[in-house]
Design a protein around this motif. Structure first.
Motif, PDB file in Angstrom:
ATOM      1  N   LYS A 247     -67.521  -1.348  -1.807  1.00 60.15           N
ATOM      2  CA  LYS A 247     -67.076  -2.425  -2.686  1.00 60.15           C
ATOM      3  C   LYS A 247     -65.566  -2.607  -2.591  1.00 60.15           C
ATOM      4  CE  LYS A 247     -71.201  -2.793  -4.646  1.00 60.15           C
ATOM      5  NZ  LYS A 247     -72.071  -3.969  -4.440  1.00 60.15           N
ATOM      6  N   GLY A 248     -64.937  -1.829  -1.740  1.00 63.29           N
ATOM      7  CA  GLY A 248     -63.505  -1.879  -1.509  1.00 63.29           C
ATOM      8  C   GLY A 248     -63.180  -0.822  -0.471  1.00 63.29           C
ATOM      9  N   VAL A 249     -61.961  -0.845   0.061  1.00 59.91           N
ATOM     10  CA  VAL A 249     -61.500   0.220   0.946  1.00 59.91           C
ATOM     11  C   VAL A 249     -60.066   0.575   0.563  1.00 59.91           C
ATOM     12  CG1 VAL A 249     -62.995  -0.395   2.876  1.00 59.91           C
ATOM     13  CG2 VAL A 249     -60.706  -1.369   2.751  1.00 59.91           C
ATOM     14  N   SER A 250     -59.696   1.823   0.807  1.00 59.59           N
ATOM     15  CA  SER A 250     -58.334   2.283   0.553  1.00 59.59           C
ATOM     16  C   SER A 250     -57.634   2.543   1.879  1.00 59.59           C
ATOM     17  CB  SER A 250     -58.344   3.570  -0.281  1.00 59.59           C
ATOM     18  OG  SER A 250     -58.697   3.307  -1.616  1.00 59.59           O
ATOM     19  N   LEU A 251     -56.456   1.958   2.015  1.00 59.44           N
ATOM     20  CA  LEU A 251     -55.699   2.106   3.249  1.00 59.44           C
ATOM     21  C   LEU A 251     -54.607   3.144   3.093  1.00 59.44           C
ATOM     22  CD1 LEU A 251     -54.294  -0.688   5.543  1.00 59.44           C
ATOM     23  CD2 LEU A 251     -52.903   1.278   4.929  1.00 59.44           C
ATOM     24  N   LYS A 252     -54.742   4.233   3.819  1.00 60.82           N
ATOM     25  CA  LYS A 252     -53.634   5.129   4.105  1.00 60.82           C
ATOM     26  C   LYS A 252     -53.333   4.945   5.592  1.00 60.82           C
ATOM     27  CE  LYS A 252     -54.395   8.696   0.595  1.00 60.82           C
ATOM     28  NZ  LYS A 252     -55.675   8.242   0.015  1.00 60.82           N
ATOM     29  N   PRO A 253     -52.074   4.965   5.989  1.00 61.35           N
ATOM     30  CA  PRO A 253     -51.734   4.636   7.378  1.00 61.35           C
ATOM     31  C   PRO A 253     -51.915   5.798   8.347  1.00 61.35           C
ATOM     32  CG  PRO A 253     -49.739   4.999   6.132  1.00 61.35           C
ATOM     33  CD  PRO A 253     -50.874   5.122   5.146  1.00 61.35           C
ATOM     34  N   VAL A 254     -52.894   6.676   8.075  1.00 61.05           N
ATOM     35  CA  VAL A 254     -53.208   7.789   8.971  1.00 61.05           C
ATOM     36  C   VAL A 254     -54.720   7.898   9.092  1.00 61.05           C
ATOM     37  CG1 VAL A 254     -51.109   9.089   8.437  1.00 61.05           C
ATOM     38  CG2 VAL A 254     -53.183   9.473   7.083  1.00 61.05           C
ATOM     39  N   VAL A 255     -55.170   8.504  10.183  1.00 67.24           N
ATOM     40  CA  VAL A 255     -56.588   8.769  10.397  1.00 67.24           C
ATOM     41  C   VAL A 255     -56.748  10.173  10.960  1.00 67.24           C
ATOM     42  CG1 VAL A 255     -57.315   6.365  10.743  1.00 67.24           C
ATOM     43  CG2 VAL A 255     -56.461   7.690  12.696  1.00 67.24           C
ATOM     44  N   TRP A 256     -57.999  10.661  10.950  1.00 69.52           N
ATOM     45  CA  TRP A 256     -58.330  11.985  11.462  1.00 69.52           C
ATOM     46  C   TRP A 256     -59.348  11.879  12.594  1.00 69.52           C
ATOM     47  CZ3 TRP A 256     -56.038  16.431   9.624  1.00 69.52           C
ATOM     48  CH2 TRP A 256     -55.298  16.299   8.437  1.00 69.52           C
ATOM     49  N   ASP A 257     -59.375  12.902  13.447  1.00 68.70           N
ATOM     50  CA  ASP A 257     -60.474  13.019  14.402  1.00 68.70           C
ATOM     51  C   ASP A 257     -61.327  14.211  13.981  1.00 68.70           C
ATOM     52  OD1 ASP A 257     -59.209  15.368  15.257  1.00 68.70           O
ATOM     53  OD2 ASP A 257     -58.457  14.485  17.127  1.00 68.70           O
ATOM     54  N   ASP A 258     -62.278  14.601  14.821  1.00 70.56           N
ATOM     55  CA  ASP A 258     -63.180  15.696  14.464  1.00 70.56           C
ATOM     56  C   ASP A 258     -62.575  17.079  14.692  1.00 70.56           C
ATOM     57  OD1 ASP A 258     -65.490  14.267  13.607  1.00 70.56           O
ATOM     58  OD2 ASP A 258     -65.968  13.791  15.692  1.00 70.56           O
ATOM     59  N   ASN A 259     -61.365  17.121  15.198  1.00 69.20           N
ATOM     60  CA  ASN A 259     -60.775  18.396  15.609  1.00 69.20           C
ATOM     61  C   ASN A 259     -59.558  18.798  14.783  1.00 69.20           C
ATOM     62  OD1 ASN A 259     -62.623  18.656  17.879  1.00 69.20           O
ATOM     63  ND2 ASN A 259     -61.443  16.994  18.824  1.00 69.20           N
ATOM     64  N   ASN A 261     -57.064  16.878  13.845  1.00 68.28           N
ATOM     65  CA  ASN A 261     -55.833  16.190  14.246  1.00 68.28           C
ATOM     66  C   ASN A 261     -55.656  14.900  13.458  1.00 68.28           C
ATOM     67  OD1 ASN A 261     -55.262  18.072  16.418  1.00 68.28           O
ATOM     68  ND2 ASN A 261     -56.965  17.110  17.503  1.00 68.28           N
ATOM     69  N   GLU A 262     -54.451  14.683  12.965  1.00 70.61           N
ATOM     70  CA  GLU A 262     -54.098  13.477  12.227  1.00 70.61           C
ATOM     71  C   GLU A 262     -53.235  12.603  13.126  1.00 70.61           C
ATOM     72  OE1 GLU A 262     -52.499  12.668   7.693  1.00 70.61           O
ATOM     73  OE2 GLU A 262     -51.434  14.134   8.935  1.00 70.61           O
ATOM     74  N   SER A 263     -53.430  11.280  13.057  1.00 70.96           N
ATOM     75  CA  SER A 263     -52.652  10.359  13.884  1.00 70.96           C
ATOM     76  C   SER A 263     -52.440   9.056  13.121  1.00 70.96           C
ATOM     77  CB  SER A 263     -53.369  10.096  15.211  1.00 70.96           C
ATOM     78  OG  SER A 263     -54.654   9.533  14.978  1.00 70.96           O
ATOM     79  N   PRO A 264     -51.510   8.216  13.569  1.00 69.32           N
ATOM     80  CA  PRO A 264     -51.270   6.945  12.876  1.00 69.32           C
ATOM     81  C   PRO A 264     -52.484   6.023  12.942  1.00 69.32           C
ATOM     82  CG  PRO A 264     -49.413   7.512  14.297  1.00 69.32           C
ATOM     83  CD  PRO A 264     -50.530   8.448  14.656  1.00 69.32           C
ATOM     84  N   LEU A 265     -52.669   5.267  11.894  1.00 66.03           N
ATOM     85  CA  LEU A 265     -53.752   4.290  11.825  1.00 66.03           C
ATOM     86  C   LEU A 265     -53.546   3.178  12.843  1.00 66.03           C
ATOM     87  CD1 LEU A 265     -56.172   2.908  10.286  1.00 66.03           C
ATOM     88  CD2 LEU A 265     -54.423   1.831   8.835  1.00 66.03           C
ATOM     89  N   ASP A 266     -54.606   2.851  13.565  1.00 63.68           N
ATOM     90  CA  ASP A 266     -54.633   1.654  14.404  1.00 63.68           C
ATOM     91  C   ASP A 266     -55.184   0.536  13.522  1.00 63.68           C
ATOM     92  OD1 ASP A 266     -55.431  -0.441  16.131  1.00 63.68           O
ATOM     93  OD2 ASP A 266     -55.757   0.952  17.797  1.00 63.68           O
ATOM     94  N   TYR A 267     -54.288  -0.298  12.996  1.00 62.82           N
ATOM     95  CA  TYR A 267     -54.675  -1.312  12.017  1.00 62.82           C
ATOM     96  C   TYR A 267     -55.730  -2.271  12.569  1.00 62.82           C
ATOM     97  CZ  TYR A 267     -50.870  -0.114   8.769  1.00 62.82           C
ATOM     98  OH  TYR A 267     -50.046   0.527   7.875  1.00 62.82           O
ATOM     99  N   THR A 268     -55.521  -2.748  13.787  1.00 62.22           N
ATOM    100  CA  THR A 268     -56.447  -3.731  14.353  1.00 62.22           C
ATOM    101  C   THR A 268     -57.824  -3.117  14.594  1.00 62.22           C
ATOM    102  OG1 THR A 268     -54.636  -4.957  15.375  1.00 62.22           O
ATOM    103  CG2 THR A 268     -56.849  -5.333  16.260  1.00 62.22           C
ATOM    104  N   LYS A 269     -57.841  -1.927  15.158  1.00 59.86           N
ATOM    105  CA  LYS A 269     -59.109  -1.247  15.422  1.00 59.86           C
ATOM    106  C   LYS A 269     -59.880  -1.013  14.123  1.00 59.86           C
ATOM    107  CE  LYS A 269     -60.828   3.109  17.421  1.00 59.86           C
ATOM    108  NZ  LYS A 269     -60.426   4.334  18.169  1.00 59.86           N
ATOM    109  N   MET A 270     -59.186  -0.536  13.096  1.00 61.49           N
ATOM    110  CA  MET A 270     -59.872  -0.238  11.838  1.00 61.49           C
ATOM    111  C   MET A 270     -60.342  -1.503  11.134  1.00 61.49           C
ATOM    112  SD  MET A 270     -61.035   2.145   9.891  1.00 61.49           S
ATOM    113  CE  MET A 270     -60.168   3.723   9.956  1.00 61.49           C
ATOM    114  N   MET A 271     -59.498  -2.525  11.107  1.00 59.33           N
ATOM    115  CA  MET A 271     -59.908  -3.740  10.402  1.00 59.33           C
ATOM    116  C   MET A 271     -61.013  -4.480  11.152  1.00 59.33           C
ATOM    117  SD  MET A 271     -58.502  -3.411   7.624  1.00 59.33           S
ATOM    118  CE  MET A 271     -59.387  -4.847   7.014  1.00 59.33           C
ATOM    119  N   ASN A 272     -61.026  -4.401  12.466  1.00 59.87           N
ATOM    120  CA  ASN A 272     -62.159  -4.930  13.222  1.00 59.87           C
ATOM    121  C   ASN A 272     -63.454  -4.253  12.779  1.00 59.87           C
ATOM    122  OD1 ASN A 272     -61.433  -7.016  14.988  1.00 59.87           O
ATOM    123  ND2 ASN A 272     -60.522  -5.593  16.443  1.00 59.87           N
ATOM    124  N   LEU A 273     -63.386  -2.935  12.606  1.00 62.95           N
ATOM    125  CA  LEU A 273     -64.559  -2.173  12.197  1.00 62.95           C
ATOM    126  C   LEU A 273     -64.992  -2.544  10.780  1.00 62.95           C
ATOM    127  CD1 LEU A 273     -66.630   0.053  12.482  1.00 62.95           C
ATOM    128  CD2 LEU A 273     -64.844   1.715  11.939  1.00 62.95           C
TER     129      LEU A 273
END
Length: 312
Positions: A247-259, A261-273
């Motif tokens: 019903k909403g999403v919260s944007l923090k400008p970082v993302v995680w992988d399965d290992n 590791n934290e990395s900067p958010l890819d805004y276009t990739k995430m918003m496409n999803l």
């Protein structure tokens, strides 16, 4: 209380998904304007609020100055005011006066929704009822709660299931109450089992109530820490799993992988999803850099607007 309660009751996206290694998703063909909306989560200003440099009642006015027209409140900043009608009226008057939409209330510190006993869960549900009522009065569509459980996170399949059973039971009970106020109950990935996207999606489904939903947070997929190392869940996969009930999403400008590791958010990739799930509601900014909170909020707002324009 009954009088008060009665008063309150009346008062190119599919392609992008494939590129992420995700199943192809249906995309609405109709043009939507805006493609998504932008709100501001009050936690972004937590340092200023806790220090007293900012007054909770000024949140709406300051948000408007930052070019954002919707807010997401945090109960910690008016914890003793949930049943204070004069205070809630002042909040509503100030937000309405600025043309600000009140979206939801994030609720913390009210007990474990996934407590092991029915009695403990009932107490937690009771603790949240005042926030459901406050949300209704303020014009919000939801409250956000946590799926914390008496079962600590582990890799055990038994713990995975028990924690889900307890949390879904508590969520269903709270949704039954919230339904009478036309308020949704959203769960955020917020550590432990809840930061496993698969677990959280299954738990919400198990709650079996139309008021039960998710508030996926891009940056909250750290499950735990062990021996100083992060145990994490892939943010992009987790968002994909949680969006069907979002019903909403919260944007923090970082993302995680399965290992871990934290990395900067890819805004276009995430918003496409996000958009591939036909989501066009509020993207809540939940980030404020120390000593430049408002500057960093405006920077993220501008990035979101640029991505929105590029995808429109």
């Amino acid at each position: 209380m009954n009088t008060r309660r009665n008063f309150l009751k009346t008062a190119g996206l599919a392609t992008a998904a494939i590129g992420l290694g995700l199943p192809q998703l249906a995309v609405a063909s109709k043009k939507v304007d805006p493609l998504f909306k932008i709100s501001l989560a009050e936690w972004s200003l937590n340092r200023q609020l806790f220090s007293g440099k900012m007054d909770h009642l000024d949140f709406a006015k300051l948000t408007k100055k930052a070019g954002i027209d919707a807010v997401e409140y945090v109960n910690q900043f008016f914890k003793d005011k949930a049943t204070d009608m004069a205070y809630l009226k002042e909040m509503k008057t100030r937000a309405d006066g600025e043309g600000i939409r009140s979206v939801l209330i994030m609720c913390d510190g009210e007990g474990m929704l996934g407590a092991a006993t029915a009695e403990e869960r009932a107490k937690t549900v009771d603790n949240h009822k005042k926030w459901v009522e406050a949300a209704k009065f303020l014009g919000c569509h939801s409250i956000r709660v946590n799926a914390y459980s008496s079962v600590p996170w582990s890799t055990s399949e038994e713990d995975y299931k028990k924690s889900s059973d307890f949390a879904s039971a508590g969520l269903h009970e709270l949704c039954e109450f919230a339904d009478g106020f036309n308020i949704n109950v959203l769960i955020e990935n917020h550590g432990g089992f809840s930061s496993n996207g698969k677990w959280l999606a299954e738990m919400i489904q198990k709650a079996d109530h139309p008021r039960a939903g998710s508030l996926p947070d891009f940056g909250n997929f750290q499950i735990a820490r062990k021996d100083g190392n992060a145990i994490s869940y892939d943010s992009y996969r987790g968002i994909d799993e949680l969006m069907p009930r979002a019903k909403g999403v919260s944007l923090k400008p970082v993302v995680w992988d399965d290992n871990g590791n934290e990395s900067p958010l890819d805004y276009t990739k995430m918003m496409n999803l996000v958009l591939a799930h036909d989501f066009h509601e509020y993207v809540g900014i939940e980030h404020g850099e120390k000593d430049r909170e408002w500057e960093s909020i405006i920077e993220i707002r501008e990035k979101l607007e640029a991505v929105r324009n590029s995808l429109a």
